[in-house]
Design a protein around this motif. Structure first.
Motif, PDB file in Angstrom:
ATOM      1  N   ALA A  19       0.832  -1.208   0.000  1.00 19.68           N
ATOM      2  CA  ALA A  19       0.000   0.000   0.000  1.00 19.68           C
ATOM      3  C   ALA A  19       0.862   1.253   0.000  1.00 19.68           C
ATOM      4  O   ALA A  19       0.544   2.244  -0.669  1.00 19.68           O
ATOM      5  CB  ALA A  19      -0.928  -0.010   1.209  1.00 19.68           C
ATOM      6  N   GLY A  20       1.971   1.219   0.742  1.00 20.96           N
ATOM      7  CA  GLY A  20       2.872   2.366   0.770  1.00 20.96           C
ATOM      8  C   GLY A  20       3.458   2.670  -0.599  1.00 20.96           C
ATOM      9  O   GLY A  20       3.588   3.839  -0.992  1.00 20.96           O
ATOM     10  N   LYS A  21       3.820   1.639  -1.332  1.00 22.26           N
ATOM     11  CA  LYS A  21       4.346   1.841  -2.682  1.00 22.26           C
ATOM     12  C   LYS A  21       3.290   2.456  -3.593  1.00 22.26           C
ATOM     13  O   LYS A  21       3.599   3.345  -4.405  1.00 22.26           O
ATOM     14  CB  LYS A  21       4.820   0.512  -3.260  1.00 22.26           C
ATOM     15  CG  LYS A  21       6.074  -0.054  -2.608  1.00 22.26           C
ATOM     16  CD  LYS A  21       6.434  -1.395  -3.231  1.00 22.26           C
ATOM     17  CE  LYS A  21       7.677  -1.992  -2.607  1.00 22.26           C
ATOM     18  NZ  LYS A  21       8.012  -3.321  -3.190  1.00 22.26           N
ATOM     19  N   ALA A  22       2.054   1.997  -3.466  1.00 23.73           N
ATOM     20  CA  ALA A  22       0.977   2.549  -4.285  1.00 23.73           C
ATOM     21  C   ALA A  22       0.734   4.022  -3.955  1.00 23.73           C
ATOM     22  O   ALA A  22       0.509   4.846  -4.845  1.00 23.73           O
ATOM     23  CB  ALA A  22      -0.301   1.739  -4.080  1.00 23.73           C
ATOM     24  N   ILE A  23       0.791   4.359  -2.671  1.00 21.66           N
ATOM     25  CA  ILE A  23       0.620   5.754  -2.260  1.00 21.66           C
ATOM     26  C   ILE A  23       1.758   6.614  -2.798  1.00 21.66           C
ATOM     27  O   ILE A  23       1.541   7.716  -3.309  1.00 21.66           O
ATOM     28  CB  ILE A  23       0.526   5.838  -0.725  1.00 21.66           C
ATOM     29  CG1 ILE A  23      -0.837   5.306  -0.261  1.00 21.66           C
ATOM     30  CG2 ILE A  23       0.747   7.265  -0.228  1.00 21.66           C
ATOM     31  CD1 ILE A  23      -0.962   5.148   1.229  1.00 21.66           C
ATOM     32  N   ALA A  24       2.989   6.111  -2.698  1.00 22.74           N
ATOM     33  CA  ALA A  24       4.132   6.872  -3.207  1.00 22.74           C
ATOM     34  C   ALA A  24       4.006   7.124  -4.705  1.00 22.74           C
ATOM     35  O   ALA A  24       4.298   8.223  -5.190  1.00 22.74           O
ATOM     36  CB  ALA A  24       5.428   6.124  -2.894  1.00 22.74           C
ATOM     37  N   ALA A  25       3.558   6.115  -5.435  1.00 15.55           N
ATOM     38  CA  ALA A  25       3.400   6.273  -6.884  1.00 15.55           C
ATOM     39  C   ALA A  25       2.316   7.301  -7.205  1.00 15.55           C
ATOM     40  O   ALA A  25       2.488   8.150  -8.086  1.00 15.55           O
ATOM     41  CB  ALA A  25       3.054   4.926  -7.511  1.00 15.55           C
ATOM     42  N   ALA A  26       1.199   7.246  -6.462  1.00 23.21           N
ATOM     43  CA  ALA A  26       0.116   8.195  -6.708  1.00 23.21           C
ATOM     44  C   ALA A  26       0.512   9.611  -6.309  1.00 23.21           C
ATOM     45  O   ALA A  26       0.155  10.586  -6.980  1.00 23.21           O
ATOM     46  CB  ALA A  26      -1.135   7.762  -5.946  1.00 23.21           C
ATOM     47  N   ALA A  27       1.261   9.745  -5.213  1.00 20.66           N
ATOM     48  CA  ALA A  27       1.669  11.061  -4.733  1.00 20.66           C
ATOM     49  C   ALA A  27       2.705  11.713  -5.643  1.00 20.66           C
ATOM     50  O   ALA A  27       2.863  12.940  -5.629  1.00 20.66           O
ATOM     51  CB  ALA A  27       2.222  10.953  -3.318  1.00 20.66           C
ATOM     52  N   ALA A  28       3.391  10.910  -6.437  1.00 20.20           N
ATOM     53  CA  ALA A  28       4.422  11.456  -7.318  1.00 20.20           C
ATOM     54  C   ALA A  28       3.842  12.422  -8.341  1.00 20.20           C
ATOM     55  O   ALA A  28       4.526  13.356  -8.781  1.00 20.20           O
ATOM     56  CB  ALA A  28       5.162  10.323  -8.025  1.00 20.20           C
ATOM     57  N   GLY A  29       2.580  12.230  -8.694  1.00 15.53           N
ATOM     58  CA  GLY A  29       1.963  13.100  -9.688  1.00 15.53           C
ATOM     59  C   GLY A  29       1.903  14.547  -9.272  1.00 15.53           C
ATOM     60  O   GLY A  29       1.909  15.455 -10.116  1.00 15.53           O
ATOM     61  N   THR A  30       1.823  14.805  -7.973  1.00 15.45           N
ATOM     62  CA  THR A  30       1.796  16.180  -7.457  1.00 15.45           C
ATOM     63  C   THR A  30       2.998  16.467  -6.553  1.00 15.45           C
ATOM     64  O   THR A  30       3.018  17.482  -5.847  1.00 15.45           O
ATOM     65  CB  THR A  30       0.492  16.430  -6.682  1.00 15.45           C
ATOM     66  OG1 THR A  30       0.272  15.361  -5.761  1.00 15.45           O
ATOM     67  CG2 THR A  30      -0.702  16.522  -7.626  1.00 15.45           C
ATOM     68  N   LEU A  31       3.986  15.606  -6.573  1.00 12.44           N
ATOM     69  CA  LEU A  31       5.230  15.754  -5.800  1.00 12.44           C
ATOM     70  C   LEU A  31       4.957  16.041  -4.326  1.00 12.44           C
ATOM     71  O   LEU A  31       5.590  16.908  -3.708  1.00 12.44           O
ATOM     72  CB  LEU A  31       6.105  16.853  -6.399  1.00 12.44           C
ATOM     73  CG  LEU A  31       6.761  16.521  -7.740  1.00 12.44           C
ATOM     74  CD1 LEU A  31       7.603  17.692  -8.221  1.00 12.44           C
ATOM     75  CD2 LEU A  31       7.619  15.264  -7.647  1.00 12.44           C
ATOM     76  N   LYS A  32       4.037  15.309  -3.747  1.00  7.92           N
ATOM     77  CA  LYS A  32       3.758  15.460  -2.322  1.00  7.92           C
ATOM     78  C   LYS A  32       4.924  14.913  -1.498  1.00  7.92           C
ATOM     79  O   LYS A  32       5.563  13.933  -1.873  1.00  7.92           O
ATOM     80  CB  LYS A  32       2.474  14.714  -1.951  1.00  7.92           C
ATOM     81  CG  LYS A  32       1.197  15.336  -2.499  1.00  7.92           C
ATOM     82  CD  LYS A  32      -0.014  14.527  -2.060  1.00  7.92           C
ATOM     83  CE  LYS A  32      -1.309  15.194  -2.476  1.00  7.92           C
ATOM     84  NZ  LYS A  32      -1.493  15.202  -3.945  1.00  7.92           N
ATOM     85  N   ARG A  33       5.170  15.545  -0.355  1.00  9.38           N
ATOM     86  CA  ARG A  33       6.126  15.003   0.595  1.00  9.38           C
ATOM     87  C   ARG A  33       5.550  13.725   1.189  1.00  9.38           C
ATOM     88  O   ARG A  33       4.329  13.568   1.293  1.00  9.38           O
ATOM     89  CB  ARG A  33       6.423  16.008   1.704  1.00  9.38           C
ATOM     90  CG  ARG A  33       6.855  17.373   1.217  1.00  9.38           C
ATOM     91  CD  ARG A  33       8.204  17.310   0.487  1.00  9.38           C
ATOM     92  NE  ARG A  33       8.664  18.638   0.125  1.00  9.38           N
ATOM     93  CZ  ARG A  33       8.456  19.227  -1.058  1.00  9.38           C
ATOM     94  NH1 ARG A  33       7.746  18.588  -1.989  1.00  9.38           N
ATOM     95  NH2 ARG A  33       8.930  20.424  -1.315  1.00  9.38           N
ATOM     96  N   LEU A  34       6.429  12.831   1.621  1.00 11.02           N
ATOM     97  CA  LEU A  34       5.983  11.535   2.131  1.00 11.02           C
ATOM     98  C   LEU A  34       6.664  11.183   3.443  1.00 11.02           C
ATOM     99  O   LEU A  34       7.866  11.404   3.610  1.00 11.02           O
ATOM    100  CB  LEU A  34       6.288  10.421   1.126  1.00 11.02           C
ATOM    101  CG  LEU A  34       5.530  10.428  -0.201  1.00 11.02           C
ATOM    102  CD1 LEU A  34       6.138   9.393  -1.138  1.00 11.02           C
ATOM    103  CD2 LEU A  34       4.049  10.121   0.022  1.00 11.02           C
ATOM    104  N   THR A  35       5.900  10.657   4.373  1.00  7.66           N
ATOM    105  CA  THR A  35       6.429   9.883   5.495  1.00  7.66           C
ATOM    106  C   THR A  35       5.713   8.545   5.444  1.00  7.66           C
ATOM    107  O   THR A  35       4.484   8.493   5.574  1.00  7.66           O
ATOM    108  CB  THR A  35       6.181  10.570   6.844  1.00  7.66           C
ATOM    109  OG1 THR A  35       6.869  11.817   6.879  1.00  7.66           O
ATOM    110  CG2 THR A  35       6.685   9.695   7.987  1.00  7.66           C
ATOM    111  N   LEU A  36       6.464   7.480   5.235  1.00  9.34           N
ATOM    112  CA  LEU A  36       5.882   6.148   5.087  1.00  9.34           C
ATOM    113  C   LEU A  36       6.510   5.214   6.116  1.00  9.34           C
ATOM    114  O   LEU A  36       7.710   4.968   6.081  1.00  9.34           O
ATOM    115  CB  LEU A  36       6.132   5.595   3.681  1.00  9.34           C
ATOM    116  CG  LEU A  36       5.619   6.434   2.507  1.00  9.34           C
ATOM    117  CD1 LEU A  36       6.043   5.808   1.187  1.00  9.34           C
ATOM    118  CD2 LEU A  36       4.099   6.587   2.560  1.00  9.34           C
TER     119      LEU A  36
END
Length: 479
Positions: free
Chosen positions: A227-244
């Motif tokens: 799920a974390g990988k899927a979130i990271a991939a989706a967030a890449a479209g808007t270059l969101k910062r991530l804490t996973l």
């Protein structure tokens, strides 16, 4: 219950509902809205409006409000603990303790807020100065799992709020009730409307909409690696910062000179807490051969003494939260048995009066485990521990690091130099030597490799919700 958006209860735009069940009996406890992209947008826009004001609130006032929220948590610990007990199934006392411990983390984050500062490096020419400051990253989407739904949300919420961010939280489908009630409690304690919003629903129904929405600047997620990988991939479209903070498959090394009783007690306590439903639990153990049999005997004695509380009863452990989590424990146990392992205790679903309606699996020890067994390769998230004999500590270290995960590690060794060398060699974000305490609220928590990105807790957690800004100042110098 309803969702909590902009300081008020709200139904889903399309009217859908999700059932929340008691893992002890399988019966419905309550229901919550099944939100969609429309509800995600409504909550995010409320958080965005609130942030325009919240970021301007002086730090000393943010600290006062956050400490008031922490105190309100303590005052309502019994009530919220009951909700958590009903939706998670964990023994009531442990649920109430989670609320109190989470309040402590809010206080610690508040105190870290008082330590934040800007800097003015020396060395500028006359009439020129440079200021390095930090600003809140923006609206945050916080997605928490079922196993410690309050604590793991506070990892994110407490840091975000004190940094000046506002939050839209999505609790796990299994455990939304305690989070929803806390949002109301925080609002009543003085947190302005829109600063803490809670939406409910499925990952497909509303989770994806939260992650992909253009307004939020950061996603904070605790859960499985896939799920974390899927979130990271989706967030890449808007270059969101991530804490996973993602999956774990944490290993313990027991050396030949270890205090066997202490090692067995610590590994049993940590490996089976919350029925094994947490990410940095002991999942696998590598034991040097001279003490292998003695360690197995000591660990089995302690595991057999643990009791599993039936529905309405008392005991050390509760049920697993749902059939999906239960099936992993069954599958890994059956796989080990089929491949020649010895099941020292447990190994099969509990049945009978008080157990038939829930997802009950007893503490299970799998001896003589081999690297090809699932319990030694995949995260269990249940009450199973695989144990393997090794010839040397170096072999144990190699096997420990032969994993996609790197969340935690544990070493038991009286030789301090050897123990420290093993700790330094383990590829993990946190390592314990000769005991296993709770992770401290003051120091960073997070993983290496596929166990995640970033750190939470203490000042490290607050800093992950801030952006650096450099301001170059020019002015006329008086004659």
């Amino acid at each position: 219950m309803q969702m909590f958006i902009d300081g008020a209860w709200a139904e889903a735009a399309e009217g859908g509902r999700l059932s929340v069940t008691d893992p002890q009996t399988g019966s419905e406890v309550d229901s919550v809205p099944s939100g969609t992209a429309t509800d995600a947008d409504r909550a995010i826009r409320a958080a965005d409006r609130a942030m325009a004001l919240w970021r301007k609130v002086p730090m000393i006032e943010r600290v006062r409000i956050q400490k008031a929220c922490a105190e309100a948590m303590r005052q309502h610990a019994d009530e919220v603990g009951v909700l958590l007990h009903r939706e998670l199934g964990r023994p009531l006392a442990a649920c109430q303790a989670e609320i109190a411990r989470s309040a402590d983390l809010l206080d610690i984050y508040a105190e870290e807020g008082l330590r934040l500062s800007a800097t003015m490096p020396l060395g500028g020419a006359d009439g020129e100065r440079t200021i390095v400051t930090r600003e809140p990253v923006g609206v945050v989407v916080a997605i928490a799992p079922f196993n410690y739904p309050v604590t793991l949300l506070m990892f994110k919420l407490g840091a975000a709020l004190i940094a000046g961010c506002t939050v839209v939280a999505k609790p796990a489908e299994d455990t939304p009730l305690s989070t929803l009630r806390l949002a109301e409690i925080f609002h009543q304690a003085g947190l302005p409307k829109g600063c803490f919003n809670v939406v409910t629903g499925t990952g497909v129904g509303i989770g994806a909409a939260l992650v992909e929405h253009p307004i939020p600047r950061k996603i904070a997620f605790t859960g499985g690696t896939a799920a974390g990988k899927a979130i990271a991939a989706a967030a890449a479209g808007t270059l969101k910062r991530l804490t996973l903070e993602l999956g774990g498959h944490s290993a313990a090394i027991v050396c030949a000179d270890a205090d066997i009783d202490k090692a067995a007690a610590a590994i049993c306590r940590h490996g089976f807490a919350n029925s094994g439903q947490f990410c940095y639990r002991v999942n696998r153990v590598f034991v040097e051969r001279p003490v292998y049999d003695a360690f197995l005997a000591a660990l089995a004695q302690r595991a057999k003494a643990l009791t599993v509380a039936p529905a309405g009863g008392v005991g050390d452990l509760g049920p697993l939260v749902n059939d999906k989590i239960l099936s992993t424990s069954i599958r890994q146990s059956d796989d080990a048995r089929a491949k020649g392992a010895r099941i020292l205790t447990g190994g099969a679903r509990l049945t009978g009066a008080g157990y038939d309606g829930g997802c009950y699996f007893p503490p299970t020890l799998i001896a003589d485990a081999t690297p090809d067994m699932l319990v030694m390769r995949e995260e269990t998230f249940g009450p199973l521990i695989g144990i393997t004999p090794v010839d040397t500590a170096a072999e144990a270290l190699r096997l420990t690091n032969d994993s996609l995960y790197g969340l935690a590690g544990f070493v038991f060794c009286r030789d301090l130099a050897k123990g420290l060398a093993l700790c330094e060699g383990i590829e993990a974000g946190s390592v314990w030597l000769n005991d296993i305490q709770r992770s401290s609220h003051h120091v960073p928590f997070g993983g290496m490799k596929q166990s995640g990105i970033g750190r939470e807790k203490g000042r490290y957690g607050v800093e992950s919700y801030l952006e650096y800004k450099t301001m170059y100042l020019s002015y006329e110098v008086p004659e």
